[in-house]
Enzyme design. Structure first.
Site, PDB file in Angstrom:
ATOM      1  N   LYS A  22       0.841  -1.206   0.000  1.00 28.13           N
ATOM      2  CA  LYS A  22       0.000   0.000   0.000  1.00 28.13           C
ATOM      3  C   LYS A  22       0.876   1.257   0.000  1.00 28.13           C
ATOM      4  O   LYS A  22       0.592   2.215  -0.715  1.00 28.13           O
ATOM      5  CB  LYS A  22      -0.937  -0.007   1.227  1.00 28.13           C
ATOM      6  CG  LYS A  22      -2.044  -1.052   1.106  1.00 28.13           C
ATOM      7  CD  LYS A  22      -2.800  -1.262   2.400  1.00 28.13           C
ATOM      8  CE  LYS A  22      -3.741  -2.454   2.273  1.00 28.13           C
ATOM      9  NZ  LYS A  22      -4.447  -2.780   3.524  1.00 28.13           N
ATOM     10  N   GLN A  31      -4.712  -1.675   9.874  1.00 31.17           N
ATOM     11  CA  GLN A  31      -4.532  -2.954   9.190  1.00 31.17           C
ATOM     12  C   GLN A  31      -5.080  -4.086  10.065  1.00 31.17           C
ATOM     13  O   GLN A  31      -4.744  -4.193  11.236  1.00 31.17           O
ATOM     14  CB  GLN A  31      -3.032  -3.163   8.887  1.00 31.17           C
ATOM     15  CG  GLN A  31      -2.721  -4.389   8.073  1.00 31.17           C
ATOM     16  CD  GLN A  31      -3.281  -4.337   6.647  1.00 31.17           C
ATOM     17  OE1 GLN A  31      -3.245  -3.305   5.984  1.00 31.17           O
ATOM     18  NE2 GLN A  31      -3.825  -5.446   6.191  1.00 31.17           N
ATOM     19  N   ASP A  60     -10.891   2.718   4.425  1.00 29.61           N
ATOM     20  CA  ASP A  60     -11.194   1.299   4.221  1.00 29.61           C
ATOM     21  C   ASP A  60     -12.709   1.076   4.149  1.00 29.61           C
ATOM     22  O   ASP A  60     -13.159  -0.032   3.868  1.00 29.61           O
ATOM     23  CB  ASP A  60     -10.622   0.449   5.376  1.00 29.61           C
ATOM     24  CG  ASP A  60      -9.319  -0.226   4.999  1.00 29.61           C
ATOM     25  OD1 ASP A  60      -8.999  -0.269   3.786  1.00 29.61           O
ATOM     26  OD2 ASP A  60      -8.618  -0.720   5.906  1.00 29.61           O
TER      27      ASP A  60
END
Ligand code: NAD
Length: 304
Positions: free
Chosen positions: A51, A95, A118
């Site tokens: 990422k 994460q 997200d």
């Protein structure tokens, strides 16, 4: 025909790079993403590194904020509040998975939905369900973009989604069944939404019979070889989200990555199919970049 996620993702990165270069040229600050990682799960480390690399490629500033796995839930919450209030950060992600002693739902709920790139906060998911402006989780957003760029319309089609996770199956199904006009303005190449959706999961009976009635099948089960050729009708569109490691003694790592679809046989019947790797995976990463850009832009024009 192969739905080439790698190629489409590269095209989108080029578009983003151009937009960000234009911002820079106008003397404006560039979008900034923070990635919080807890512990040292090797798969998470790889995802985070990918990422950060993708951000660098388009000119998004990225910061990695790492904590050891013994961090308390309270300290992590304090960090989330700090990031919510940091004006220089447009979006951030935590994460997953988190260590067992930290409740994922508590952490995700604490994220300001306008920075939730997200798309996993209850607020963003609720807004998506209600057709309000929202940030959509990266994998469904990437699949929507992939279908649109190949001009595969979903209106009136029967779409079978296999898997009911919060990050893929559920939001995917919601987006597909929304009225088409609720799609993002940049999705104009094909009509997205207005599909008739069936959601299948591990307790579904006679998955094969349901799949045989599908125009489009989206598989996100994490089960290699789940979708076989006898379950697919001629001319169907197949989106394989699965990422599974299977043993492969001919590979230097001793394993290879496969999806949930028996690609070799299903591809002979499908009109369109995504490969693994090179299909949904690259679209997911580029969607995170698009979500960061969306968070940046919506901060200026208050569109979220
Ligand atoms: P998950 O692992 O949380 O859950 C799997 C879902 O599949 C469950 O809802 C379960 O009911 C269903 N399922 C499992 N076996 C089934 C079966 N035999 N028949 C019918 N349904 C079944 O789901 P997830 O987090 O969405 O991940 C699914 C897969 O997608 C995993 O392989 C994951 O690695 C992959 N994934 C890929 C990307 C990407 O960018 N390509 C992104 C996210 C997840």
């Amino acid at each position: 025909m192969i739905l080439d996620g790698k190629k489409i993702a590269a095209e989108i990165r080029a578009e983003l790079r151009e937009q960000i270069e234009a911002l820079r040229a106008q003397g404006q600050r560039v979008p900034k993403l923070a990635i919080v990682i807890v512990g040292n799960n090797p798969a998470s480390e790889t995802y985070v590194a990918n990422k950060i690399k993708a951000c660098a490629e388009v000119g998004i500033e990225a910061v990695r904020i790492a904590y050891t796995s013994d961090i308390t839930e309270q300290t992590l919450l304090t960090e989330i509040h700090r990031l919510n209030n940091d004006e220089t950060i447009d979006g951030f992600i935590v994460q997953l998975p988190l260590p067992e002693h930290i409740r994922e739902s508590v952490i995700l709920s604490a994220i300001d939905y306008r920075k939730d790139v997200d798309g996993l906060t209850p607020e963003n998911i609720g807004r998506t369900v209600q057709g309000m402006p929202s940030i959509i989780s990266a994998t469904p957003r990437g699949i929507r973009e992939l279908l649109a760029r190949y001009q595969i319309a979903t209106a009136g089609k029967h779409v079978v989604v296999i898997g009911r996770s919060n990050i893929v199956g559920k939001p995917m199904a919601i987006l597909l069944m929304q009225r088409a006009y609720l799609s993002l303005p940049n999705i104009s190449a094909a009509s997205f939404g207005d599909a008739t959706v069936t959601i299948c999961h591990s307790k579904t009976q006679d998955l094969a019979a349901i799949c045989r009635t599908a125009d489009i099948i989206i598989v996100a089960a994490g089960s290699p070889g789940l979708l076989t050729a006898d379950m697919v009708r001629e001319g169907a569109v197949i989106i394989d989200v699965g990422i599974n490691r299977v043993e492969d003694i001919s590979s230097p790592h001793g394993y290879k990555l496969v999806g949930d679809v028996d690609f070799e046989n299903v591809s002979k019947k499908a009109a369109y199919i995504t490969p693994v790797p090179g299909g949904v995976g690259p679209m997911t990463i580029v969607s995170l970049l698009q979500n960061t850009m969306q968070a940046y832009t919506s901060k200026q024009n208050k569109s979220l």
